[in-house]
Scaffold this motif. Sequence first.
Motif, PDB file in Angstrom:
ATOM      1  N   ALA A  63       0.986  -1.232  -0.073  1.00  6.89           N
ATOM      2  CA  ALA A  63      -0.007   0.041  -0.114  1.00  6.89           C
ATOM      3  C   ALA A  63       0.925   1.264  -0.004  1.00  6.89           C
ATOM      4  CB  ALA A  63      -0.922  -0.098   1.252  1.00  6.89           C
ATOM      5  N   LYS A  92       0.778   5.717   0.439  1.00  7.45           N
ATOM      6  CA  LYS A  92      -0.115   6.671   1.067  1.00  7.45           C
ATOM      7  C   LYS A  92       0.778   8.149   0.982  1.00  7.45           C
ATOM      8  CE  LYS A  92      -3.410   7.895   4.712  1.00  7.45           C
ATOM      9  NZ  LYS A  92      -3.824   7.407   5.904  1.00  7.45           N
ATOM     10  N   ALA A 141      -1.572  -2.363  11.213  1.00 10.30           N
ATOM     11  CA  ALA A 141      -2.632  -2.193  10.946  1.00 10.30           C
ATOM     12  C   ALA A 141      -3.529  -1.752  12.016  1.00 10.30           C
ATOM     13  CB  ALA A 141      -3.310  -3.153  10.016  1.00 10.30           C
ATOM     14  N   TRP A 142      -4.561  -0.697  11.936  1.00 10.65           N
ATOM     15  CA  TRP A 142      -5.733  -0.648  12.939  1.00 10.65           C
ATOM     16  C   TRP A 142      -5.194   0.052  14.196  1.00 10.65           C
ATOM     17  CZ3 TRP A 142      -5.863  -6.473  12.125  1.00 10.65           C
ATOM     18  CH2 TRP A 142      -6.390  -6.693  10.905  1.00 10.65           C
ATOM     19  N   PHE A 172      -5.199  -8.929   4.252  1.00  9.85           N
ATOM     20  CA  PHE A 172      -4.833  -7.870   4.324  1.00  9.85           C
ATOM     21  C   PHE A 172      -3.505  -7.595   3.252  1.00  9.85           C
ATOM     22  CE2 PHE A 172      -7.492  -8.383   7.681  1.00  9.85           C
ATOM     23  CZ  PHE A 172      -8.397  -7.519   7.589  1.00  9.85           C
ATOM     24  N   MET A 232      -3.013  -6.409   0.541  1.00  9.77           N
ATOM     25  CA  MET A 232      -2.968  -5.265  -0.066  1.00  9.77           C
ATOM     26  C   MET A 232      -3.691  -4.263   0.485  1.00  9.77           C
ATOM     27  SD  MET A 232      -3.895  -5.458  -4.243  1.00  9.77           S
ATOM     28  CE  MET A 232      -4.929  -6.956  -4.586  1.00  9.77           C
ATOM     29  N   GLY A 233      -3.401  -2.716   0.583  1.00  9.38           N
ATOM     30  CA  GLY A 233      -4.191  -1.597   1.160  1.00  9.38           C
ATOM     31  C   GLY A 233      -5.587  -1.824   0.375  1.00  9.38           C
ATOM     32  N   ALA A 234      -6.472  -1.173   1.226  1.00 12.24           N
ATOM     33  CA  ALA A 234      -7.900  -1.125   0.905  1.00 12.24           C
ATOM     34  C   ALA A 234      -7.880  -0.205  -0.560  1.00 12.24           C
ATOM     35  CB  ALA A 234      -8.782  -0.656   1.796  1.00 12.24           C
ATOM     36  N   ASN A 235      -7.295   0.826  -0.491  1.00  7.06           N
ATOM     37  CA  ASN A 235      -7.426   1.624  -1.708  1.00  7.06           C
ATOM     38  C   ASN A 235      -6.945   0.701  -3.026  1.00  7.06           C
ATOM     39  OD1 ASN A 235      -8.513   3.575  -0.543  1.00  7.06           O
ATOM     40  ND2 ASN A 235      -6.500   4.959  -0.296  1.00  7.06           N
ATOM     41  N   GLU A 236      -5.725   0.094  -2.901  1.00  9.93           N
ATOM     42  CA  GLU A 236      -5.117  -0.504  -3.902  1.00  9.93           C
ATOM     43  C   GLU A 236      -5.964  -1.765  -4.512  1.00  9.93           C
ATOM     44  OE1 GLU A 236      -3.590   0.384  -1.211  1.00  9.93           O
ATOM     45  OE2 GLU A 236      -1.947   1.634  -1.964  1.00  9.93           O
ATOM     46  N   ASP A 282      -6.918   4.835   7.972  1.00 11.66           N
ATOM     47  CA  ASP A 282      -6.378   3.432   7.955  1.00 11.66           C
ATOM     48  C   ASP A 282      -6.394   2.885   6.572  1.00 11.66           C
ATOM     49  OD1 ASP A 282      -5.804   0.421   8.462  1.00 11.66           O
ATOM     50  OD2 ASP A 282      -6.231   0.652  10.480  1.00 11.66           O
ATOM     51  N   MET A 283      -4.907   2.404   6.359  1.00  8.76           N
ATOM     52  CA  MET A 283      -4.775   2.005   4.855  1.00  8.76           C
ATOM     53  C   MET A 283      -5.342   0.604   4.779  1.00  8.76           C
ATOM     54  SD  MET A 283      -0.957   3.331   4.744  1.00  8.76           S
ATOM     55  CE  MET A 283      -0.337   3.163   3.100  1.00  8.76           C
ATOM     56  N   PHE A 284      -5.682  -0.031   5.993  1.00  8.03           N
ATOM     57  CA  PHE A 284      -6.152  -1.527   5.827  1.00  8.03           C
ATOM     58  C   PHE A 284      -7.558  -1.580   6.306  1.00  8.03           C
ATOM     59  CE2 PHE A 284      -1.760  -1.304   5.585  1.00  8.03           C
ATOM     60  CZ  PHE A 284      -1.589  -2.093   4.342  1.00  8.03           C
ATOM     61  N   ARG A 285      -8.395  -0.385   6.058  1.00 10.31           N
ATOM     62  CA  ARG A 285      -9.697  -0.282   6.825  1.00 10.31           C
ATOM     63  C   ARG A 285     -10.783  -1.580   6.344  1.00 10.31           C
ATOM     64  NH1 ARG A 285      -8.981   2.983   2.879  1.00 10.31           N
ATOM     65  NH2 ARG A 285     -10.380   3.257   1.187  1.00 10.31           N
ATOM     66  N   MET A 286     -10.608  -2.209   5.187  1.00 11.18           N
ATOM     67  CA  MET A 286     -11.284  -3.377   4.571  1.00 11.18           C
ATOM     68  C   MET A 286     -10.307  -4.281   4.193  1.00 11.18           C
ATOM     69  SD  MET A 286     -14.267  -2.236   1.873  1.00 11.18           S
ATOM     70  CE  MET A 286     -13.599  -0.938   1.152  1.00 11.18           C
TER      71      MET A 286
END
Lengths: 250, 250
Positions: free
Chosen positions: A69, A71, A141-142, A229, A231-235, B227-231
Amino acid sequence: MLTIFALKGIPEILQGDDLAAIIGDAVGSLLDGDIITVTSKIISKAEGRIVLAAHREEAITQETVRIVATKKHPGGVTRIVENRLGIVGAAAGVDASNTPDGTVLLLPVDPDGSAERLRAALQRRFGVRLGVIVTDTLGRAWREGQTDVAIGGSGVLLIEDLRGTQDSQGRTLDVTAPAVGDEIASAAELVKGKSNGLPVAVVRGLSHLLDPDAAGGRVLIRSAEADMFRMGANEAWAQGFEEGRAHAEQ
Amino acid sequence: MLTIFALKGIPEILQGDDLAAIIGDAVGSLLDGDIITVTSKIISKAEGRIVLAAHREEAITQETVRIVATKKHPGGVTRIVENRLGIVGAAAGVDASNTPDGTVLLLPVDPDGSAERLRAALQRRFGVRLGVIVTDTLGRAWREGQTDVAIGGSGVLLIEDLRGTQDSQGRTLDVTAPAVGDEIASAAELVKGKSNGLPVAVVRGLSHLLDPDAAGGRVLIRSAEADMFRMGANEAWAQGFEEGRAHAEQ
């Protein structure tokens, strides 16, 4: 009873230094079952794993096997990556704190091997059974803040697999596997600190975790395939979006 | 020097038990600056946060504010969720180990409040300054095994913010904020263990972390927005896929 103390008198480490001799001189004596935690930074320094800060971005790229990920922030871009040791963290462990001006440090080449050599030398010198854990500082994470974790080890269990043992009600614990290597690294960080130059701590009272055949740092790594997890959520969203669009346009 | 010891003689905790009295009797004496770590499980038991195992799935749903990721496996579905305390973990902390047969435990209603009441009572009894940390066991992204973390606290810093302080080279540390609450919880786990019924440990030697105004467990929680790992990667990918397909079909 668990006791943990940082070693005083470890000088600034330079390339080629004999860490086992330096740590041995600083500690004076060790007891059977002691676990020595060593900040990866001084192993990197002894190994000469130092590059010019101007080459920081290239160094991160070289240490990276997979980008997890990224940012953007006002100071640049944070890259969360899987490095060549399998560890997921910021900047592949390339670190600019507590390094000579204008330089950055890479992680040790082989933390398990470094731990093994250190353990062998210290066991010979003091005539006792020891464990060695090489530590680094990681974000999570988190959760806010960083904790120290085990990136390598020798002679000590890094995961205590309790699966199959029983709880106090006599029921089988089916998923319990404390990451004791990471917990020991975190415990040691509490006495080493970040700003006070204490890179080595002795952890006394956990001799039940010693095992000359214990697996190294990889045992604490979850494979990308098994990771929810990876990958990052955005990715992941962006990849899904492109594939969804391509799918619709077929 | 840091010393950590688990308290012996803590009986099976039942609803309505006075934990401060029980812990005080078990410890006998405390020193100024001691930090008491208490497994959330015994707070939940004292609070009666127990439900029939048959209602486990409903209980998880009630404790959940947001589903982060799910994974099917032969034994069922693992739900990684954000619970009402903001903590991301499996099953919202609903736990079946070390509980009476046929029941599961929910996390305490307000771990910070529980910590505060315990701290006040033990400080009165022993006439010293104390910190209290309530702990739970969590899995992590990217790493195998579990570590104990702080889900609540009173009177002790859970994050030691070093941003703005200097390293040994006189350079400012700009991102360093050790999650000392989680590190203390992990250190205590090493003496408490999972299967031997030792739910309380005393951590001695970190009095510099005591602060009567310290923030509670929320200080360790990263917001979903940040968070980059929110999902989970699969969940984010699937959401992106749907949106990409809808976008192309417009």
